[in-house]
Design a protein around this motif. Structure first.
Motif, PDB file in Angstrom:
ATOM      1  N   LEU A 194     -29.070  30.741  11.226  1.00 23.19           N
ATOM      2  CA  LEU A 194     -29.204  31.649  10.539  1.00 23.19           C
ATOM      3  C   LEU A 194     -28.172  31.353   8.798  1.00 23.19           C
ATOM      4  CD1 LEU A 194     -30.042  34.785  11.946  1.00 23.19           C
ATOM      5  CD2 LEU A 194     -31.930  32.779  10.836  1.00 23.19           C
ATOM      6  N   LEU A 195     -27.351  31.416   8.558  1.00 19.17           N
ATOM      7  CA  LEU A 195     -25.818  30.643   8.088  1.00 19.17           C
ATOM      8  C   LEU A 195     -26.566  29.680   7.471  1.00 19.17           C
ATOM      9  CD1 LEU A 195     -22.756  32.167  10.102  1.00 19.17           C
ATOM     10  CD2 LEU A 195     -24.031  33.145   7.321  1.00 19.17           C
ATOM     11  N   PRO A 199     -28.299  30.953   1.159  1.00 21.02           N
ATOM     12  CA  PRO A 199     -27.368  30.366  -0.002  1.00 21.02           C
ATOM     13  C   PRO A 199     -26.093  29.893   0.270  1.00 21.02           C
ATOM     14  CG  PRO A 199     -28.130  32.757  -0.378  1.00 21.02           C
ATOM     15  CD  PRO A 199     -28.712  32.239   0.886  1.00 21.02           C
ATOM     16  N   LEU A 200     -25.432  30.073   1.162  1.00 23.26           N
ATOM     17  CA  LEU A 200     -24.239  30.105   1.427  1.00 23.26           C
ATOM     18  C   LEU A 200     -23.853  28.333   2.041  1.00 23.26           C
ATOM     19  CD1 LEU A 200     -21.303  30.046   1.673  1.00 23.26           C
ATOM     20  CD2 LEU A 200     -21.148  31.398   3.837  1.00 23.26           C
ATOM     21  N   GLY A 201     -25.659  28.918   2.724  1.00 18.94           N
ATOM     22  CA  GLY A 201     -25.098  27.210   3.493  1.00 18.94           C
ATOM     23  C   GLY A 201     -25.438  26.437   2.879  1.00 18.94           C
ATOM     24  N   ALA A 224     -16.550  28.386  -2.338  1.00 17.15           N
ATOM     25  CA  ALA A 224     -17.915  28.300  -1.273  1.00 17.15           C
ATOM     26  C   ALA A 224     -16.830  27.566  -0.224  1.00 17.15           C
ATOM     27  CB  ALA A 224     -18.892  27.113  -1.574  1.00 17.15           C
ATOM     28  N   ARG A 225     -15.955  26.833   0.295  1.00 20.34           N
ATOM     29  CA  ARG A 225     -14.861  25.637   1.277  1.00 20.34           C
ATOM     30  C   ARG A 225     -13.781  26.699   2.422  1.00 20.34           C
ATOM     31  NH1 ARG A 225     -14.499  21.558  -2.681  1.00 20.34           N
ATOM     32  NH2 ARG A 225     -11.942  22.662  -2.902  1.00 20.34           N
ATOM     33  N   PHE A 229     -15.247  28.023   5.360  1.00 14.45           N
ATOM     34  CA  PHE A 229     -13.377  28.345   6.165  1.00 14.45           C
ATOM     35  C   PHE A 229     -13.340  29.542   7.473  1.00 14.45           C
ATOM     36  CE2 PHE A 229      -9.737  27.707   8.169  1.00 14.45           C
ATOM     37  CZ  PHE A 229      -9.305  25.896   8.473  1.00 14.45           C
ATOM     38  N   ALA A 230     -13.787  30.395   6.423  1.00 14.80           N
ATOM     39  CA  ALA A 230     -12.799  31.727   7.495  1.00 14.80           C
ATOM     40  C   ALA A 230     -14.108  31.801   8.390  1.00 14.80           C
ATOM     41  CB  ALA A 230     -12.826  33.115   6.407  1.00 14.80           C
ATOM     42  N   LEU A 231     -15.416  31.504   8.271  1.00 17.58           N
ATOM     43  CA  LEU A 231     -16.954  31.797   9.049  1.00 17.58           C
ATOM     44  C   LEU A 231     -16.200  31.257  10.118  1.00 17.58           C
ATOM     45  CD1 LEU A 231     -19.817  33.037   6.676  1.00 17.58           C
ATOM     46  CD2 LEU A 231     -18.237  34.865   7.688  1.00 17.58           C
TER      47      LEU A 231
END
Length: 429
Positions: A194-195, A199-201, A224-225, A229-231
């Motif tokens: 779903l990610l 929009p982030l994806g 964005a990176r 990265f955190a997720l």
């Protein structure tokens, strides 16, 4: 009419996606009833863990174009956090159900993903890769320094059987642990999918494909990176938490470079360009690690050869090869490929048999206490100190490779014909 057709197509696509995920969940539920042995259930549990780990790595490499050599840091730290939490629950320090323990691992992965990501994501490309390599080496070497957290050389262990659970299970039997891992695998994989639709994806894909253009149109590529990265660290921490629950121990090797290299192999061999690619890679590599390690002392060499083969001949991975056949299938041309593929089966088997023979005889000759003792090779007793087996193996390998090279030319010709056939209707339109 156009709007109605578009909405109908969107609904059809949504239904297909729902069906795929329902089938995925059903497979997870049914598999232990088909493969009932303890070793099979244990191996399938490991597959679930590494599916999540590989999908989390694909958030970096496949979705955002970030090649990391230290992703095991977040996997391992998530596992250590989980074991410390389990020990605290067993000691009565606080109460937290075992079913939600992977969230503790995810929190640990997220925390250190934020810390290390704030440094590493300021750069991209080779510089980013070298920073992650340095961070991975730093954390691995620190494991023997911070013994209260990492446990030193012996690591940290805990008993996963606690009195605090949401369901009436002890999670002592392996089958119960399997279903816990399976539930988290389906749920977390769905979240990661779903990610990719958010929009982030989309921004991550833009940063991967053309960071200069994404920055020119107003996107903050560094942010964005960093978020991606955190997720990714969060989901890797969940995988590490499940690993810790399954094995009840974590050591320094779980945050090391070998573990990072393993997930890179899984993701790349499976295919970084397709969401389900890492799932294929995780299942295949986990099976090979389990099966080949008991079959051959040179199982790591087979991994290396497979990786080299995929880089040279299928850089988009197994999933990329599968997706490439969608266009001929939709055009009704897939049946034209079956004869040439069938023609390649015998040469491929010959080449594989020759290669395996050379490797196994070489390992036995160099490592065996008494190389003159025969080995079992393709249901035959072979004495590797004699010349004849080597000649036969090399000849079989050479014949197989030569025939494969000839067949590959026929396959390329057939693909060119199919591409021309499928392009003509598009040109006419």
């Amino acid at each position: 009419m156009s709007g109605a057709s578009n909405s109908g197509a969107a609904l059809g696509s949504l239904l297909r996606q729902i069906i795929v995920w329902v089938v995925f969940a059903a497979v997870v539920v049914v598999l232990p009833h088909l493969f009932t042995s303890g070793s099979s259930i244990s191996m399938m549990s490991q597959m679930g863990v590494f599916i999540l780990f590989a999908l989390s790595y694909n958030m970096l490499l496949g979705e955002a174009g970030m090649l990391s050599f230290g992703h095991a840091v977040y996997f391992g730290i998530g596992g250590f956090f989980t074991l410390h939490a389990i020990r605290a629950v067993n000691d009565g320090v606080f109460s937290w159900p075992l079913e939600l323990m992977p969230l503790v691992g995810g929190a640990g992965g997220l925390l250190f993903g934020i810390i290390f990501g704030s440094v590493s994501t300021r750069r991209a490309g080779v510089t980013f890769a070298m920073i992650t390599l340095g961070i991975g080496s730093l954390v691995e070497s620190s494991a023997n320094m911070f013994t209260d957290f990492f446990g030193g050389e012996s690591g940290i262990s805990a008993n996963r059987v606690t009195e605090v659970t949401l369901l009436p299970f002890s999670y002592g039997p392996q089958i119960q642990v399997y279903y816990l891992i399976g539930a988290w695998t389906v749920f977390a994989a769905l979240l990661m999918y779903l990610l990719t639709r958010t929009p982030l994806g989309r921004i991550s894909n833009a940063v991967r494909d053309n960071p200069e253009r994404a920055q020119f149109v107003g996107y903050n590529t560094t942010m964005a990176r960093f978020v991606q990265f955190a997720l990714s660290g969060f989901f890797a921490g969940i995988a590490g938490g499940l690993f810790a629950i399954m094995f009840e121990i974590m050591t320094a090797s779980n945050v090391g470079l070998i573990q990072s290299g393993s997930v890179l192999l899984m993701t790349f061999i499976g295919g970084v360009g397709v969401f389900f690619g890492p799932i294929i890679g995780a299942v295949l590599i986990t099976y090979m690690q389990t099966a080949l390690s008991g079959f051959s002392e040179g199982w790591i060499l087979y991994f290396g050869l497979l990786f080299v083969f995929m880089v040279m001949y299928a850089p988009m991975g197994i999933a990329g090869v599968i997706v490439a056949h969608f266009a001929p299938w939709r055009a009704g041309q897939l049946h034209r490929l079956i004869p040439v593929y069938a023609l390649a089966v015998v040469p491929a088997m010959l080449a594989l048999a020759g290669l395996v023979s050379v490797i196994e005889m070489g390992y036995h000759l160099s490592l065996a206490y008494d190389p003159s003792q025969p080995i079992d090779l393709f249901y035959m007793q072979v004495n590797v100190t004699r010349l004849l087996p080597w000649v036969v193996a090399v000849v079989v390998l050479a014949v197989g490779v030569a025939l494969l090279k000839w067949v590959s030319g026929r396959i390329r010709e057939r693909w060119n014909d199919i591409n021309k056939t499928t392009e003509r209707p598009e040109a006419a339109r």
